[in-house]
Motif scaffolding. Sequence first.
Motif, PDB file in Angstrom:
ATOM      1  N   ASP A  27     -10.681   0.523   5.017  1.00  0.00           N
ATOM      2  CA  ASP A  27      -9.325   0.491   5.568  1.00  0.00           C
ATOM      3  C   ASP A  27      -9.018   1.763   6.367  1.00  0.00           C
ATOM      4  OD1 ASP A  27      -6.996  -0.832   6.030  1.00  0.00           O
ATOM      5  OD2 ASP A  27      -6.287  -0.846   3.965  1.00  0.00           O
ATOM      6  N   LEU A  50      -3.212  -1.425  16.627  1.00  0.00           N
ATOM      7  CA  LEU A  50      -2.497  -2.497  15.928  1.00  0.00           C
ATOM      8  C   LEU A  50      -1.867  -1.974  14.639  1.00  0.00           C
ATOM      9  CD1 LEU A  50      -4.937  -5.530  16.325  1.00  0.00           C
ATOM     10  CD2 LEU A  50      -2.867  -5.005  17.626  1.00  0.00           C
ATOM     11  N   SER A  51      -2.302  -0.791  14.191  1.00  0.00           N
ATOM     12  CA  SER A  51      -1.732  -0.209  12.969  1.00  0.00           C
ATOM     13  C   SER A  51      -0.400   0.468  13.264  1.00  0.00           C
ATOM     14  CB  SER A  51      -2.704   0.826  12.386  1.00  0.00           C
ATOM     15  OG  SER A  51      -1.990   1.738  11.555  1.00  0.00           O
ATOM     16  N   ARG A  52       0.598   0.134  12.441  1.00  0.00           N
ATOM     17  CA  ARG A  52       1.926   0.736  12.610  1.00  0.00           C
ATOM     18  C   ARG A  52       1.900   2.214  12.219  1.00  0.00           C
ATOM     19  NH1 ARG A  52       4.188  -4.045   9.010  1.00  0.00           N
ATOM     20  NH2 ARG A  52       2.346  -3.271   7.915  1.00  0.00           N
ATOM     21  N   ASN A  53       1.115   2.538  11.187  1.00  0.00           N
ATOM     22  CA  ASN A  53       1.023   3.947  10.779  1.00  0.00           C
ATOM     23  C   ASN A  53       0.398   4.784  11.891  1.00  0.00           C
ATOM     24  OD1 ASN A  53       1.819   4.329   7.745  1.00  0.00           O
ATOM     25  ND2 ASN A  53       0.779   2.362   7.857  1.00  0.00           N
ATOM     26  N   LYS A  61       0.847  -1.193   0.000  1.00  0.00           N
ATOM     27  CA  LYS A  61       0.000   0.000   0.000  1.00  0.00           C
ATOM     28  C   LYS A  61       0.877   1.236   0.000  1.00  0.00           C
ATOM     29  CE  LYS A  61      -3.646  -2.385   2.539  1.00  0.00           C
ATOM     30  NZ  LYS A  61      -4.315  -2.576   3.825  1.00  0.00           N
ATOM     31  N   GLY A 103      -7.345  -3.514   1.330  1.00  0.00           N
ATOM     32  CA  GLY A 103      -8.548  -3.393   2.162  1.00  0.00           C
ATOM     33  C   GLY A 103      -8.189  -3.609   3.622  1.00  0.00           C
ATOM     34  N   PRO A 104      -9.211  -3.555   4.496  1.00  0.00           N
ATOM     35  CA  PRO A 104      -8.933  -3.619   5.936  1.00  0.00           C
ATOM     36  C   PRO A 104      -8.547  -5.016   6.399  1.00  0.00           C
ATOM     37  CG  PRO A 104     -11.306  -3.532   5.525  1.00  0.00           C
ATOM     38  CD  PRO A 104     -10.652  -3.420   4.192  1.00  0.00           C
ATOM     39  N   SER A 105      -7.312  -5.199   6.814  1.00  0.00           N
ATOM     40  CA  SER A 105      -6.881  -6.531   7.271  1.00  0.00           C
ATOM     41  C   SER A 105      -5.531  -6.426   7.952  1.00  0.00           C
ATOM     42  CB  SER A 105      -6.729  -7.474   6.074  1.00  0.00           C
ATOM     43  OG  SER A 105      -5.753  -6.978   5.183  1.00  0.00           O
ATOM     44  N   PHE A 106      -5.483  -6.799   9.194  1.00  0.00           N
ATOM     45  CA  PHE A 106      -4.185  -6.922   9.845  1.00  0.00           C
ATOM     46  C   PHE A 106      -3.646  -8.326   9.577  1.00  0.00           C
ATOM     47  CE2 PHE A 106      -5.844  -3.514  12.798  1.00  0.00           C
ATOM     48  CZ  PHE A 106      -5.000  -2.534  12.288  1.00  0.00           C
ATOM     49  N   LYS A 143      -4.979   5.931   3.018  1.00  0.00           N
ATOM     50  CA  LYS A 143      -5.492   5.666   4.377  1.00  0.00           C
ATOM     51  C   LYS A 143      -4.334   5.615   5.369  1.00  0.00           C
ATOM     52  CE  LYS A 143      -4.150   1.297   5.022  1.00  0.00           C
ATOM     53  NZ  LYS A 143      -3.504   0.711   6.200  1.00  0.00           N
ATOM     54  N   ASN A 144      -3.159   5.212   4.921  1.00  0.00           N
ATOM     55  CA  ASN A 144      -1.998   5.184   5.825  1.00  0.00           C
ATOM     56  C   ASN A 144      -1.564   6.597   6.218  1.00  0.00           C
ATOM     57  OD1 ASN A 144      -1.610   2.419   6.126  1.00  0.00           O
ATOM     58  ND2 ASN A 144      -0.387   2.258   4.261  1.00  0.00           N
ATOM     59  N   LEU A 164     -10.424   1.169   9.842  1.00  0.00           N
ATOM     60  CA  LEU A 164      -9.582   0.258  10.638  1.00  0.00           C
ATOM     61  C   LEU A 164      -8.307   0.954  11.109  1.00  0.00           C
ATOM     62  CD1 LEU A 164      -9.028  -2.729  11.579  1.00  0.00           C
ATOM     63  CD2 LEU A 164      -7.680  -2.961   9.499  1.00  0.00           C
ATOM     64  N   THR A 165      -7.614   1.548  10.157  1.00  0.00           N
ATOM     65  CA  THR A 165      -6.245   2.008  10.445  1.00  0.00           C
ATOM     66  C   THR A 165      -6.215   3.279  11.295  1.00  0.00           C
ATOM     67  OG1 THR A 165      -5.828   1.133   8.227  1.00  0.00           O
ATOM     68  CG2 THR A 165      -4.003   2.158   9.320  1.00  0.00           C
TER      69      THR A 165
END
Length: 319
Positions: free
Chosen positions: A237, A246-249, A101, A129-132, A184-185, A240-241
Amino acid sequence: MIGVLGAGAFGTALAVALAQDGRKVMLWGRNAGVMDEMAQSRQTARLPGVTLPEGIEITADLARAATAETLLLAVPMQTLSSVLGSISDPLEGQKLVACCKGLDLATGEGPSHVIAHAKPGALPAILTGPSFAADIARGLPTALTLACEDAEAGLVLQHVLSTKTLRLYRSTDVTGAEIGGALKNVMAIACGACIGAGFGDSARAALMTRGFAEMTRLAVHLGAKAETITGLSGLGDLALTCTSELSRNYRYGQALGRAEGFDPSVTVEGAATARAVAALAARDGIPMPVSGVVAALTEGKVTIAEALEELLSRPLKEE
Ligand SMILES: NC(=O)C1=CN([C@@H]2O[C@H](COP(=O)(O)OP(=O)(O)OC[C@H]3O[C@@H](n4cnc5c(N)ncnc54)[C@H](O)[C@@H]3O)[C@@H](O)[C@H]2O)C=CC1
Ligand SMILES: O=C(CO)COP(=O)(O)O
């Protein structure tokens, strides 16, 4: 055979999900020692507690992995061009599905264009899409977008890559899917910074909404459909992010907001992408204020207080 290039969290998680659903998978990573260790232990530090099924062949031989009919490209965005360049085979007719991404900082292009330049005879597609990774590897329910301009190839890929728990929706709007996933990031960094600095949940909701408007503006400018940004690859996404630690960004943004350091070895795609977006916005005269502020923050050009001031002092306008 499905080849997965990139044995980090996401590539490995996809390999696990596909192998658990009965597919033959070859997982490639660049470090032979690490891949040997992974093959012996069937474990990886990137996905603690996950056992790699025997159906995954683990290799450090890129030329061999690249023979697979379908290739999932799960390396960080800024390395995609060089990884493709180090495969001598033209990959004629093979399906190349970008799972990364972001936008390439050197060219401003998304992964499908990077693929088209590096391997003009291949068939590019995007999985986003949204998924860890940890959720996918554990078999938790997930829904993603599979975008491919060639509708027939997209249909084939949808079936090849869907599993009982990983549900893929089809699209032919590749640009929309990749712009949603890339931006999104950037917005997650903004939201993390907002929460880290103590600006509150109301400010975060405003950032998500105005960030969504920015994502749509850039996508439409680049020829995508606005509806695509309302789907899994965009809104899904983003939701989620921008809301999960849990998101690194998001966590990187939190660190910026608190004026703390952040481990530079962690993959944070939104930082380079914010700079690529800021360059595109300046080139084409598109207002992208949140992305601009994130680019300046990540480059250390503004403080968090100056970033807030920059956004709040913009002229009042119609929504
Ligand atoms: N982790 C996640 O939950 C998700 C990640 N993604 C995307 O997947 C992509 C990869 O991310 P992760 O796997 O999470 O990162 P990661 O940091 O876990 O793994 C990255 C992998 O790429 C390898 N790598 C780095 N530079 C390389 C190079 N020049 N050549 C070959 N390999 C190289 C590293 O050795 C590492 O194995 C990113 O674009 C990310 O946005 C997408 C959805 C979910
Ligand atoms: O893309 C992701 C979830 O969809 C993973 O987000 P991070 O790269 O911020 O961890």
